[in-house]
Design a protein around this motif. Structure first.
Motif, PDB file in Angstrom:
ATOM      1  N   SER A  29       0.827  -1.193   0.000  1.00  0.00           N
ATOM      2  CA  SER A  29       0.000   0.000   0.000  1.00  0.00           C
ATOM      3  C   SER A  29       0.866   1.250   0.000  1.00  0.00           C
ATOM      4  O   SER A  29       2.078   1.196   0.205  1.00  0.00           O
ATOM      5  CB  SER A  29      -0.895   0.019   1.251  1.00  0.00           C
ATOM      6  OG  SER A  29      -0.087   0.121   2.412  1.00  0.00           O
ATOM      7  N   HIS A  30       0.198   2.363  -0.205  1.00  0.00           N
ATOM      8  CA  HIS A  30       0.889   3.656  -0.171  1.00  0.00           C
ATOM      9  C   HIS A  30       1.423   3.928   1.239  1.00  0.00           C
ATOM     10  O   HIS A  30       2.498   4.505   1.403  1.00  0.00           O
ATOM     11  CB  HIS A  30      -0.076   4.760  -0.605  1.00  0.00           C
ATOM     12  CG  HIS A  30       0.549   6.109  -0.681  1.00  0.00           C
ATOM     13  ND1 HIS A  30       1.504   6.424  -1.612  1.00  0.00           N
ATOM     14  CD2 HIS A  30       0.363   7.215   0.078  1.00  0.00           C
ATOM     15  CE1 HIS A  30       1.887   7.677  -1.422  1.00  0.00           C
ATOM     16  NE2 HIS A  30       1.210   8.185  -0.406  1.00  0.00           N
ATOM     17  N   ARG A  31       0.700   3.497   2.247  1.00  0.00           N
ATOM     18  CA  ARG A  31       1.122   3.693   3.642  1.00  0.00           C
ATOM     19  C   ARG A  31       2.436   2.958   3.908  1.00  0.00           C
ATOM     20  O   ARG A  31       3.368   3.526   4.481  1.00  0.00           O
ATOM     21  CB  ARG A  31       0.043   3.197   4.593  1.00  0.00           C
ATOM     22  CG  ARG A  31       0.394   3.369   6.048  1.00  0.00           C
ATOM     23  CD  ARG A  31      -0.753   2.877   6.956  1.00  0.00           C
ATOM     24  NE  ARG A  31      -0.414   3.066   8.340  1.00  0.00           N
ATOM     25  CZ  ARG A  31       0.256   2.171   9.068  1.00  0.00           C
ATOM     26  NH1 ARG A  31       0.652   1.041   8.532  1.00  0.00           N
ATOM     27  NH2 ARG A  31       0.525   2.414  10.338  1.00  0.00           N
ATOM     28  N   CYS A  32       2.515   1.683   3.525  1.00  0.00           N
ATOM     29  CA  CYS A  32       3.750   0.915   3.736  1.00  0.00           C
ATOM     30  C   CYS A  32       4.907   1.523   2.951  1.00  0.00           C
ATOM     31  O   CYS A  32       6.035   1.584   3.439  1.00  0.00           O
ATOM     32  CB  CYS A  32       3.560  -0.543   3.337  1.00  0.00           C
ATOM     33  SG  CYS A  32       2.558  -1.479   4.494  1.00  0.00           S
ATOM     34  N   SER A  33       4.633   1.983   1.758  1.00  0.00           N
ATOM     35  CA  SER A  33       5.660   2.623   0.947  1.00  0.00           C
ATOM     36  C   SER A  33       6.182   3.880   1.624  1.00  0.00           C
ATOM     37  O   SER A  33       7.391   4.118   1.683  1.00  0.00           O
ATOM     38  CB  SER A  33       5.089   2.961  -0.427  1.00  0.00           C
ATOM     39  OG  SER A  33       6.030   3.655  -1.193  1.00  0.00           O
ATOM     40  N   GLY A  34       5.268   4.696   2.165  1.00  0.00           N
ATOM     41  CA  GLY A  34       5.659   5.923   2.846  1.00  0.00           C
ATOM     42  C   GLY A  34       6.452   5.654   4.113  1.00  0.00           C
ATOM     43  O   GLY A  34       7.435   6.340   4.410  1.00  0.00           O
ATOM     44  N   LEU A  35       6.042   4.650   4.879  1.00  0.00           N
ATOM     45  CA  LEU A  35       6.767   4.311   6.105  1.00  0.00           C
ATOM     46  C   LEU A  35       8.173   3.805   5.790  1.00  0.00           C
ATOM     47  O   LEU A  35       9.137   4.145   6.483  1.00  0.00           O
ATOM     48  CB  LEU A  35       5.989   3.264   6.901  1.00  0.00           C
ATOM     49  CG  LEU A  35       4.688   3.746   7.530  1.00  0.00           C
ATOM     50  CD1 LEU A  35       3.909   2.575   8.123  1.00  0.00           C
ATOM     51  CD2 LEU A  35       4.958   4.790   8.585  1.00  0.00           C
TER      52      LEU A  35
END
Length: 79
Positions: A29-35
């Motif tokens: 997800s975009h969240r995992c990518s950002g983290l």
């Protein structure tokens, strides 16, 4: 542009299995990518601080024993 292929992958951040539509997808997800991006930036900053610390810490041994330094000796330590 989307593709017609589906690849089962494991997220490199959270470890969940997901279906990717490209072969280069690493995160679910975009969240995992950002983290993961934030963690890479954090690690790069820590490495930079460590390198600076090692550079400053690297005082010549003959100068460590002296109580007072001349301006030239102090410049060598700072450099």
């Amino acid at each position: 542009m989307s593709s017609n292929i589906f690849v089962n992958r494991v997220c490199q951040w959270c470890g969940k299995e997901f279906v990717a539509r490209t072969t280069t997808t690493n995160y679910c997800s975009h969240r995992c990518s950002g983290l993961a991006y934030k963690e890479r930036k954090r690690q790069a900053k820590l490495e930079k601080v460590q390198e600076e610390f090692e550079r400053v810490k690297g005082c010549p041994p003959e100068l460590e024993k002296q109580e007072f330094l001349t301006p030239r000796q102090a410049a060598r330590v700072i450099q």
